[in-house]
Structures are given as structure tokens and as C-alpha cells.
Design an enzyme around this catalytic site. Structure first.
Site, PDB file in Angstrom:
ATOM      1  CG  HIS A   2      -1.902  -0.794   0.758  1.00  9.52           C
ATOM      2  ND1 HIS A   2      -2.919  -0.757   1.385  1.00  9.52           N
ATOM      3  CD2 HIS A   2      -2.212  -1.989  -0.049  1.00  9.52           C
ATOM      4  CE1 HIS A   2      -3.832  -1.463   1.174  1.00  9.52           C
ATOM      5  NE2 HIS A   2      -4.007  -2.358   0.108  1.00  9.52           N
ATOM      6  CD1 TRP A 142      -8.541 -14.046  -0.860  1.00  6.11           C
ATOM      7  CD2 TRP A 142      -7.570 -13.564   0.930  1.00  6.11           C
ATOM      8  NE1 TRP A 142      -8.765 -12.315  -0.904  1.00  6.11           N
ATOM      9  CE2 TRP A 142      -7.645 -12.166   0.117  1.00  6.11           C
ATOM     10  CE3 TRP A 142      -6.543 -13.729   1.492  1.00  6.11           C
ATOM     11  CZ2 TRP A 142      -8.063 -11.071  -0.104  1.00  6.11           C
ATOM     12  CZ3 TRP A 142      -6.387 -12.105   2.284  1.00  6.11           C
ATOM     13  CH2 TRP A 142      -7.891 -10.961   1.844  1.00  6.11           C
TER      14      TRP A 142
HETATM   15  C1  HEM Z   1      -6.029  -6.480  -7.214  1.00  5.51           C
HETATM   16  C2  HEM Z   1      -6.538  -5.349  -6.184  1.00  5.51           C
HETATM   17  C3  HEM Z   1      -6.176  -5.748  -4.772  1.00  5.51           C
HETATM   18  C4  HEM Z   1      -7.424  -5.595  -4.050  1.00  5.51           C
HETATM   19  C5  HEM Z   1      -8.774  -4.985  -4.004  1.00  5.51           C
HETATM   20  C6  HEM Z   1      -7.284  -5.713  -2.652  1.00  5.51           C
HETATM   21  C7  HEM Z   1      -7.692  -5.822  -1.538  1.00  5.51           C
HETATM   22  C8  HEM Z   1      -7.701  -6.108  -0.071  1.00  5.51           C
HETATM   23  C9  HEM Z   1      -8.587  -6.183   1.073  1.00  5.51           C
HETATM   24  C10 HEM Z   1     -10.161  -5.446   0.513  1.00  5.51           C
HETATM   25  C11 HEM Z   1      -8.204  -6.796   1.740  1.00  5.51           C
HETATM   26  C12 HEM Z   1      -8.466  -7.011   3.407  1.00  5.51           C
HETATM   27  C13 HEM Z   1      -8.098  -5.633   4.679  1.00  5.51           C
HETATM   28  C14 HEM Z   1      -8.368  -6.202   5.417  1.00  5.51           C
HETATM   29  O1  HEM Z   1      -9.797  -6.336   5.897  1.00  5.51           O
HETATM   30  O2  HEM Z   1      -7.400  -6.314   6.530  1.00  5.51           O
HETATM   31  C15 HEM Z   1      -6.712  -7.055   1.640  1.00  5.51           C
HETATM   32  C16 HEM Z   1      -5.837  -8.217   2.233  1.00  5.51           C
HETATM   33  C17 HEM Z   1      -4.389  -8.041   2.055  1.00  5.51           C
HETATM   34  N1  HEM Z   1      -4.179  -8.060   0.658  1.00  5.51           N
HETATM   35 FE1  HEM Z   1      -4.663  -6.709  -0.980  1.00  5.51          FE
HETATM   36  N2  HEM Z   1      -5.580  -6.240  -2.419  1.00  5.51           N
HETATM   37  C18 HEM Z   1      -5.452  -5.952  -3.895  1.00  5.51           C
HETATM   38  C19 HEM Z   1      -4.200  -6.219  -4.538  1.00  5.51           C
HETATM   39  C20 HEM Z   1      -3.207  -7.261  -3.315  1.00  5.51           C
HETATM   40  C21 HEM Z   1      -1.774  -6.371  -4.147  1.00  5.51           C
HETATM   41  C22 HEM Z   1      -0.918  -6.491  -5.208  1.00  5.51           C
HETATM   42  C23 HEM Z   1      -1.279  -7.403  -2.649  1.00  5.51           C
HETATM   43  C24 HEM Z   1       0.537  -7.282  -2.758  1.00  5.51           C
HETATM   44  C25 HEM Z   1       1.515  -7.762  -3.514  1.00  5.51           C
HETATM   45  C26 HEM Z   1      -2.175  -7.543  -1.291  1.00  5.51           C
HETATM   46  C27 HEM Z   1      -1.805  -8.246  -0.688  1.00  5.51           C
HETATM   47  C28 HEM Z   1      -2.689  -8.194   0.880  1.00  5.51           C
HETATM   48  C29 HEM Z   1      -2.321  -8.686   2.223  1.00  5.51           C
HETATM   49  C30 HEM Z   1      -0.924  -9.603   2.466  1.00  5.51           C
HETATM   50  C31 HEM Z   1      -3.324  -8.596   2.825  1.00  5.51           C
HETATM   51  C32 HEM Z   1      -3.925  -9.652   3.881  1.00  5.51           C
HETATM   52  C33 HEM Z   1      -3.882  -8.488   5.033  1.00  5.51           C
HETATM   53  C34 HEM Z   1      -4.114  -8.562   6.108  1.00  5.51           C
HETATM   54  O3  HEM Z   1      -3.855 -10.329   6.722  1.00  5.51           O
HETATM   55  O4  HEM Z   1      -4.002  -7.915   7.321  1.00  5.51           O
HETATM   56  N3  HEM Z   1      -3.662  -7.441  -2.276  1.00  5.51           N
HETATM   57  N4  HEM Z   1      -6.563  -6.797   0.019  1.00  5.51           N
END
Ligand code: HEM
Length: 223
Positions: A2, A142
Site C-alpha cells: 500500500h 483466502w
Molecule cells: C488487486 C487489487 C487488490 C485489492 C482490491 C485488494 C483488496 C484487499 C482487501 C479488501 C483486503 C482486506 C484488508 C483487511 O480487511 O484487513 C486485502 C488484504 C490483503 N492484501 Fe490485498 N488487494 C489487492 C491487491 C493486493 C496486492 C497487489 C498485494 C501484495 C502484493 C496484496 C496483499 C494483501 C495482503 C497480504 C492482505 C492481508 C492483510 C492482513 O492479513 O491484514 N493485495 N486486500
């Protein structure tokens, strides 16, 4: 991711350099809800090694975390300089919105200079962690091994019957056992024909996923 994913090739603003998420309005962007936990977690390391910039520390922490969880090695390089104040923050709202479709993903990631292959590869990071109802509003992990980096996310996309979850929260999908989830944007990776072809390769070939993820993540953290 982010701190990097705010980059725009059009105005060259945003990106990992600067670590502007320390400041408002970026720290208050709803897309960054909960990331204070991650930033605060790294504070003792910053206190112990004050010479490293926040922007180098955050990107290095991402690479180390991926590697420690069994993922590919990422060729990290130092040299990012921290911004001094909030005036360097990129405009809020540049991060992707999980309720949207493939056109939106392309608009957001092309703005960073990413390709279709890089969009799919980077999305494979959703094998890690989970959604938090009190942060994004979405809920659940997931995969069942959310601290192991693998191509399991792509396998799950393909080998599971995803149906709409009936609940009061935002539109998301669940598996028949109701313990896993997919965001609308996740399912675009098997619905869009070009994304689907790439996802299929990654579901069948973990080595190919690791190689492409490593290269795409290096590019991301150097934006
Ligand atoms: C493609 C578009 C993407 C969307 C729309 C998206 C959206 C989200 C959302 C809604 C969450 C949940 C956040 C929460 O409730 O704490 C999330 C978590 C996460 N995303 Fe994505 N994401 C995207 C791409 C990515 C990319 C490119 C990465 C890293 C290279 C990434 C890594 C993660 C990880 C590791 C989490 C888990 C965070 C946690 O466990 O607290 N995401 N994402």
C-alpha cells in the site's frame, strides 16, 4: 504494497519512496485501515536502527516476510528517502477497490505501469493474511494456510465453487464449507479471459508464479 501502489506514471507522485503513509491524509485513507498495526510493529526496529529510512524499512520488511513464509527471494535494494511532511502525500483513493471489476484493476495497475501478467502475479499475495470486518468490511482468509506463501490462492480460485455469501456485509464470495472467501476483484482473475489464462498457469506451475511474483514485487517496491 500500500505504500508503493499509490504510484502514478502520469504525475510520478506516490510510490514507496517517501513513506508518506506516516502522514494524513494517507494514513487515514480507508484503504489503509489497520496498517497502523504493521507500521507500529516496525517502530522498535526503526528505533534500534535509526539510519534506515522508513521507506526502506517498510519495503524490506515486506520482502523478508514473504521470504520467511516460504516465498521467493526478492532482490531488494536500499536508497529510498523519507518525505518530511504531509505535503508529499499522493491523492487519496489511488488504491484498488475490491468491489469493482477487471476494468478497474487495469485502470489502477496500468497507472502504476503494471501489465496484465503483473496484476495477476501480484494478486497472488492474497494467499497471505485475511480480510477484517472491522478494517475493510470484508471478512475471512483466502486459503487455509495464510502464513505460507504458495500458489494455493490460484488453485483455490479454480478448484472451488464460489457462491455469494449471504450476510450484512459487502458482496463477497464463499466456498461450500464457508470458511474461505474471495473478493469480487479476486474472481475477476478467473472471469476475465486474459487474466484467467495467466491465473491458470500460476495454479498449475508454482515455479512460474514465484518467478513472476518476485520480479513484479521488486518493480512495485521500486515505484
Ligand atoms: C488487486 C487489487 C487488490 C485489492 C482490491 C485488494 C483488496 C484487499 C482487501 C479488501 C483486503 C482486506 C484488508 C483487511 O480487511 O484487513 C486485502 C488484504 C490483503 N492484501 Fe490485498 N488487494 C489487492 C491487491 C493486493 C496486492 C497487489 C498485494 C501484495 C502484493 C496484496 C496483499 C494483501 C495482503 C497480504 C492482505 C492481508 C492483510 C492482513 O492479513 O491484514 N493485495 N486486500
Amino acid at each position: 504494497w500500500h505504500s508503493s501502489g499509490t504510484y502514478s506514471v502520469f504525475d510520478q507522485k506516490g510510490g514507496s519512496c517517501g513513506a508518506t503513509m506516516r502522514f494524513r491524509p494517507e494514513s487515514q485513507d480507508p484503504a489503509n485501515a489497520g496498517l497502523d498495526v504493521a507500521r507500529n510493529f516496525l517502530e522498535p526496529i526503526k528505533a534500534k536502527f535509526p539510519k534506515i529510512s522508513y521507506s526502506d524499512l517498510w519495503t524490506l520488511a515486506g520482502c523478508v516476510a514473504i521470504e520467511e513464509m516460504g516465498g521467493p527471494k526478492i532482490d531488494w535494494r536500499p536508497g529510498r528517502i523519507d518525505a518530511k511532511c504531509k505535503h508529499c502525500c499522493p491523492p487519496v483513493g489511488r488504491l484498488p477497490d475490491a468491489s469493482r471489476n477487471a476494468d478497474h484493476l487495469r485502470a489502477v495497475f496500468y497507472r502504476m505501469g503494471m501489465s496484465d501478467k503483473e496484476i495477476v502475479a501480484l494478486s497472488g499475495a492474497h494467499v497471505l493474511g485475511r480480510c477484517h470486518a472491522d478494517r475493510s468490511g470484508y471478512d475471512g482468509p483466502w486459503v487455509r494456510s495464510p502464513t505460507t506463501f504458495s500458489n494455493e490462492y490460484f488453485k483455490k480460485l479454480y478448484d472451488t465453487q464460489w457462491t455469494i455469501r449471504e450476510w450484512k456485509g459487502p458482496l463477497q464470495y464463499e466456498n461450500p464449507e464457508k470458511d474461505l472467501m474471495m473478493l469480487p476483484t479476486d474472481l475477476e482473475l478467473i472471469r476475465d479471459p486474459i487474466f484467467a489464462e495467466i491465473s491458470k498457469v500460476y495454479a498449475e506451475d508454482e515455479k512460474a508464479f514465484f518467478k513472476d511474483f518476485s520480479a513484479a514485487f521488486k518493480k512495485l517496491i521500486e515505484l
